[in-house]
Design an enzyme around this catalytic site. Sequence first.
Site, PDB file in Angstrom:
ATOM      1  CE1 TYR A 428       0.891   0.098   4.389  1.00  0.00           C
ATOM      2  CE2 TYR A 428      -1.412  -0.313   4.863  1.00  0.00           C
ATOM      3  CZ  TYR A 428      -0.121  -0.128   5.297  1.00  0.00           C
ATOM      4  OH  TYR A 428       0.142  -0.164   6.646  1.00  0.00           O
ATOM      5  CD  GLU A 429      -0.791   5.202   1.218  1.00  0.00           C
ATOM      6  OE1 GLU A 429      -0.653   6.001   0.274  1.00  0.00           O
ATOM      7  OE2 GLU A 429      -1.875   5.017   1.792  1.00  0.00           O
TER       8      GLU A 429
END
Length: 583
Positions: A428-429
């Site tokens: 994620y990110e």
Amino acid sequence: MYRAPLREVRFALHELTCDARLYGLPGLEDYSAEFADDVLEQAARFAEQVLAPINADGDRAGAQWTPEGVRMPASFKDAFRRFVDAGWTRLGGPTEHGGMGAPTVLCTAVEEFWSSANLAFKLCPMLTRGAVEAIRHCGSGEQQKRYLPRMISGEWTGTMNLTEPQAGSDLGAIRTRAVPDGGAYRIFGQKIFITYGDHDYTSNIIHLVLARIEGAAPGTRGISMFIVPKVHVLDDGSLGARNDVRCVSIEHKLGIHASPTCVLAYGDAGGAVGYLVGEPNRGLEYMFIMMNAARLTVGLEGYALGERAYQQALDWARQRVQGKASSIVEHADVRRMLMSIKAHTDAARAIALYGALQLDLAAHARDAGEREVARSRADLLIPIIKAWSTERGIRSTSLGIQVHGGMGFIEETGAAQHLRDARITTIYEGTTGIQAGDLVGRKIGRDAGAAMFAFLDHVGEDLGSAQSPDPQARRSCEAAAAAVSTLREATAALLRIGGGGPAGALAVAVPYLELCGTVFGAWRMAKAHVEAARRLKDDPDFYAGKCQQARFYRDQIQPKAASLAAIVGNGAACVNEADTSLF
């Protein structure tokens, strides 16, 4: 039992990173070592006494979806109330909207404690802080006044809404529509993977949503950002009716079970009302403000979970007896595994705090030239911090299980949760591959490596000026300086490879990023070695431990730089010339 590593963090913050450079700067007039230490002590107590004890409960119970909305574990709701009451949501917030204005480097140190103690809990205030930054920098004065005080106070939370079923890393494929409606817009579409997209902590959630205004250009050039509150906010600040956004499901995940990962539907009943942030078609640019902040704080999650795994594995190794009535901590390979976790954790923490300090200097330094240099260094380091630290976190939590042996594979020991929670951090990110592509494409390629070479000059000079009467510390500096030369040569090779087209550089982008992390880790560990050797008489056990870990990094981790550099120089063709039909 989690013990916040206060002494370790103070060493990294004050003695190694030298946060004293921030004292008295504009906007940080009240910052001091005393303030930082008081905050760290209070954060340590909260992490140990409130967040860590409910980590396993959240893993077992998880967030629960209902037709009326997501329901959080009771222990998490109570912890969030106490978190807000203690003022933690205000720590890094701007003072003009009710925050405490603490520097990023201190917030980064504190967030390590939250992440180690309870990663699933930490994600909610993390996303809110990112949303605050985006509205603060890009929103109108009226939007800031309406939303920021109550987000900073913890009365409301915030999210970032990027991903759609057909648009993951390729945000140019976003289909969510924004239809003009008077002074606002009607939002129609579906977003997935929205962390804390719904919960029952607060009365309102402020969603920042990427959408395409009807008629906008295709691809990323036509994306705008909108504020879409879960509940309408009336002109007097009170809450009105529910907006047309609802959580239709939450994901069933490998880890972070108590962090609701939501599917949000916008516009099923006429359109969710949204308010344009800034100018049309600049949404991706604005969202990167949130994403860069999130990438730093996700990076620290990697070494924070490594710290948690280390503590648990060390406790087990000291108690577990095998062989001739000795605990397994005396076994050579167990020592190696524990030292590997610890050294990687120390190095990643040191890089992250240095990067956070650069963000503070970029915002607060008096001299414009110093601000520019700091911004350049931070830009280089953010993808390295995010990717290298989280990859190390997965490795460290896996080694934590290995130290436990078969019992590590049994859920009751708790070691497995750290690995399951850590696994998302490289995804994620922005995945590790995306971070590496950003590093070699946007950060190295855009100026033909000028910023990187300038930073390497600084690192080399810093190592050259580090004087120590301790022979082991001198060896660490010499070895780190040699590694810097290796990285310099690999950067030149990368630029030559990239000259033939982006595919060449991208094929070795991850090894190059790994090389950067390994070398910058060597720099910070060598500096720590010098500092610890100098202060050895002040606290013999602590500083001897720092010297021991720096030596391990030098002799068992840093040598990997040579093989990574060889991959960067020679490894692109075998990837780009591969026939995928033979896979």
